[in-house]
Motif scaffolding. Structure first.
Motif, PDB file in Angstrom:
ATOM      1  N   SER A  94       0.828  -1.214   0.000  1.00  0.00           N
ATOM      2  CA  SER A  94       0.000   0.000   0.000  1.00  0.00           C
ATOM      3  C   SER A  94       0.861   1.262   0.000  1.00  0.00           C
ATOM      4  N   LEU A  95       2.097   1.136   0.422  1.00  0.00           N
ATOM      5  CA  LEU A  95       3.002   2.304   0.418  1.00  0.00           C
ATOM      6  C   LEU A  95       3.403   2.701  -1.000  1.00  0.00           C
ATOM      7  N   TRP A  96       3.273   1.785  -1.940  1.00  0.00           N
ATOM      8  CA  TRP A  96       3.647   2.075  -3.329  1.00  0.00           C
ATOM      9  C   TRP A  96       2.437   2.272  -4.235  1.00  0.00           C
ATOM     10  N   ARG A  97       1.227   2.158  -3.681  1.00  0.00           N
ATOM     11  CA  ARG A  97       0.024   2.278  -4.508  1.00  0.00           C
ATOM     12  C   ARG A  97      -0.812   3.471  -4.083  1.00  0.00           C
ATOM     13  N   GLY A  98      -0.261   4.624  -4.056  1.00  0.00           N
ATOM     14  CA  GLY A  98      -1.041   5.813  -3.687  1.00  0.00           C
ATOM     15  C   GLY A  98      -1.253   5.899  -2.200  1.00  0.00           C
ATOM     16  N   GLN A  99      -2.490   5.704  -1.762  1.00  0.00           N
ATOM     17  CA  GLN A  99      -2.813   5.811  -0.340  1.00  0.00           C
ATOM     18  C   GLN A  99      -2.305   4.586   0.422  1.00  0.00           C
ATOM     19  N   SER A 100      -1.687   4.867   1.575  1.00  0.00           N
ATOM     20  CA  SER A 100      -1.280   3.758   2.431  1.00  0.00           C
ATOM     21  C   SER A 100      -2.528   3.135   3.052  1.00  0.00           C
ATOM     22  N   LEU A 101      -2.391   1.933   3.546  1.00  0.00           N
ATOM     23  CA  LEU A 101      -3.530   1.239   4.147  1.00  0.00           C
ATOM     24  C   LEU A 101      -4.094   2.024   5.328  1.00  0.00           C
ATOM     25  N   ILE A 102      -3.240   2.550   6.173  1.00  0.00           N
ATOM     26  CA  ILE A 102      -3.707   3.311   7.330  1.00  0.00           C
ATOM     27  C   ILE A 102      -4.403   4.596   6.873  1.00  0.00           C
ATOM     28  N   GLU A 103      -3.923   5.219   5.799  1.00  0.00           N
ATOM     29  CA  GLU A 103      -4.604   6.409   5.281  1.00  0.00           C
ATOM     30  C   GLU A 103      -6.005   6.051   4.799  1.00  0.00           C
ATOM     31  N   ARG A 104      -6.133   4.932   4.090  1.00  0.00           N
ATOM     32  CA  ARG A 104      -7.467   4.510   3.631  1.00  0.00           C
ATOM     33  C   ARG A 104      -8.402   4.290   4.808  1.00  0.00           C
ATOM     34  N   LEU A 105      -7.890   3.680   5.865  1.00  0.00           N
ATOM     35  CA  LEU A 105      -8.717   3.470   7.061  1.00  0.00           C
ATOM     36  C   LEU A 105      -9.072   4.805   7.722  1.00  0.00           C
ATOM     37  N   ALA A 106      -8.098   5.714   7.791  1.00  0.00           N
ATOM     38  CA  ALA A 106      -8.343   7.021   8.408  1.00  0.00           C
ATOM     39  C   ALA A 106      -9.386   7.809   7.617  1.00  0.00           C
ATOM     40  N   ARG A 107      -9.367   7.691   6.310  1.00  0.00           N
ATOM     41  CA  ARG A 107     -10.313   8.434   5.472  1.00  0.00           C
ATOM     42  C   ARG A 107     -11.752   7.933   5.604  1.00  0.00           C
ATOM     43  N   LEU A 108     -11.933   6.772   6.190  1.00  0.00           N
ATOM     44  CA  LEU A 108     -13.295   6.294   6.433  1.00  0.00           C
ATOM     45  C   LEU A 108     -14.017   7.194   7.441  1.00  0.00           C
ATOM     46  N   THR A 109     -13.261   7.723   8.400  1.00  0.00           N
ATOM     47  CA  THR A 109     -13.859   8.616   9.409  1.00  0.00           C
ATOM     48  C   THR A 109     -13.514  10.078   9.168  1.00  0.00           C
ATOM     49  N   GLU A 110     -12.472  10.317   8.393  1.00  0.00           N
ATOM     50  CA  GLU A 110     -12.045  11.691   8.113  1.00  0.00           C
ATOM     51  C   GLU A 110     -11.691  11.818   6.626  1.00  0.00           C
ATOM     52  N   PRO A 111     -12.721  11.950   5.768  1.00  0.00           N
ATOM     53  CA  PRO A 111     -12.487  11.973   4.314  1.00  0.00           C
ATOM     54  C   PRO A 111     -11.542  13.085   3.851  1.00  0.00           C
ATOM     55  N   ASP A 112     -11.575  14.237   4.525  1.00  0.00           N
ATOM     56  CA  ASP A 112     -10.715  15.362   4.142  1.00  0.00           C
ATOM     57  C   ASP A 112      -9.450  15.379   5.008  1.00  0.00           C
ATOM     58  N   LEU A 113      -8.732  14.304   5.000  1.00  0.00           N
ATOM     59  CA  LEU A 113      -7.517  14.177   5.799  1.00  0.00           C
ATOM     60  C   LEU A 113      -6.499  15.212   5.334  1.00  0.00           C
ATOM     61  N   PRO A 114      -5.975  16.031   6.262  1.00  0.00           N
ATOM     62  CA  PRO A 114      -4.995  17.043   5.857  1.00  0.00           C
ATOM     63  C   PRO A 114      -3.669  16.395   5.452  1.00  0.00           C
ATOM     64  N   ASP A 115      -2.815  17.180   4.810  1.00  0.00           N
ATOM     65  CA  ASP A 115      -1.509  16.669   4.370  1.00  0.00           C
ATOM     66  C   ASP A 115      -0.704  16.100   5.531  1.00  0.00           C
ATOM     67  N   SER A 116      -0.785  16.753   6.686  1.00  0.00           N
ATOM     68  CA  SER A 116      -0.056  16.245   7.857  1.00  0.00           C
ATOM     69  C   SER A 116      -0.588  14.868   8.264  1.00  0.00           C
ATOM     70  N   GLY A 117      -1.883  14.642   8.083  1.00  0.00           N
ATOM     71  CA  GLY A 117      -2.479  13.342   8.378  1.00  0.00           C
ATOM     72  C   GLY A 117      -2.019  12.274   7.406  1.00  0.00           C
ATOM     73  N   VAL A 118      -1.846  12.663   6.152  1.00  0.00           N
ATOM     74  CA  VAL A 118      -1.351  11.725   5.136  1.00  0.00           C
ATOM     75  C   VAL A 118       0.071  11.288   5.491  1.00  0.00           C
ATOM     76  N   VAL A 119       0.908  12.244   5.862  1.00  0.00           N
ATOM     77  CA  VAL A 119       2.289  11.928   6.254  1.00  0.00           C
ATOM     78  C   VAL A 119       2.280  11.024   7.483  1.00  0.00           C
ATOM     79  N   TYR A 120       1.446  11.365   8.463  1.00  0.00           N
ATOM     80  CA  TYR A 120       1.372  10.588   9.703  1.00  0.00           C
ATOM     81  C   TYR A 120       0.904   9.157   9.422  1.00  0.00           C
ATOM     82  N   THR A 121      -0.148   8.994   8.622  1.00  0.00           N
ATOM     83  CA  THR A 121      -0.673   7.656   8.353  1.00  0.00           C
ATOM     84  C   THR A 121       0.325   6.816   7.551  1.00  0.00           C
ATOM     85  N   ARG A 122       1.086   7.477   6.702  1.00  0.00           N
ATOM     86  CA  ARG A 122       2.134   6.767   5.961  1.00  0.00           C
ATOM     87  C   ARG A 122       3.196   6.251   6.927  1.00  0.00           C
TER      88      ARG A 122
END
Length: 182
Positions: A94-122
């Protein structure tokens, strides 16, 4: 029905090391192969759309088939190793296919995840990859060298405690980071 299958499958997966340990000498390898087949079917039917389930089901089916053919109970020790490898594959890919797995899970509850959230979930996904490497390595060591008792203790208790500590630690860290951002 799907929820019941998921619950039974999860309980079987969690109890796997204890089931193996307490059934040794009382059940044939064919019975264990049937248990693995049942576990694979339940996992597949209850969670077929979740990431990595197809890989887990394939691994469980392969282990069941090899166990059925080889009739060697020691093969049962490799289930935790194979599941850790499958989970590592799912998280790492998932680290090489766009969104990481944790980011996909985070977006279920927070669809507008900020850039800092994307970095954190990665970063969290990378930590989980590290966990699966270490945990899988220890599971492999126990499969190769440990007694059945020690294998059961690590794979049936200690590994789950470590996983729970990682989840709890990440949750605490996430709460602290969110408080600093507010």
């Amino acid at each position: 029905m799907k929820a019941a299958l998921a619950l039974i499958g999860a309980l079987l997966a969690l109890a796997y090391p204890a089931l193996v340990y307490f059934s040794l000498g009382h059940a044939s390898t064919d019975a264990f192969a049937a248990l693995l087949l049942m576990l694979a079917i339940m996992r597949g039917l209850s969670a077929y759309r979740q990431p990595g389930i197809a890989l887990q089901v394939a691994i469980i089916l392969a282990l069941a088939g090899i166990l059925y053919i080889q009739k060697q109970a020691d093969l049962l020790r490799y289930y935790p190793v194979l599941i850790n490898l499958a989970m590592l594959g799912v998280f790492a890919s998932s680290l090489w296919r766009g969104q990481s797995l944790i980011e996909r899970l985070a977006r279920l509850t927070e669809p507008d995840l900020p850039d800092s959230g994307v970095v954190y979930t990665r970063r969290v996904t990378q930590v989980w990859c590290g966990f699966f490497i270490v945990n899988g390595s220890i599971a492999l060591w126990t499969a190769l060298y440990a007694s059945w008792e020690d294998w059961t203790l690590y794979n049936g208790l200690i590994a789950y405690v470590l996983m729970g500590l990682l989840m709890a630690g990440e949750w605490i860290l996430r709460q602290r980071i969110r408080k600093k951002q507010i």
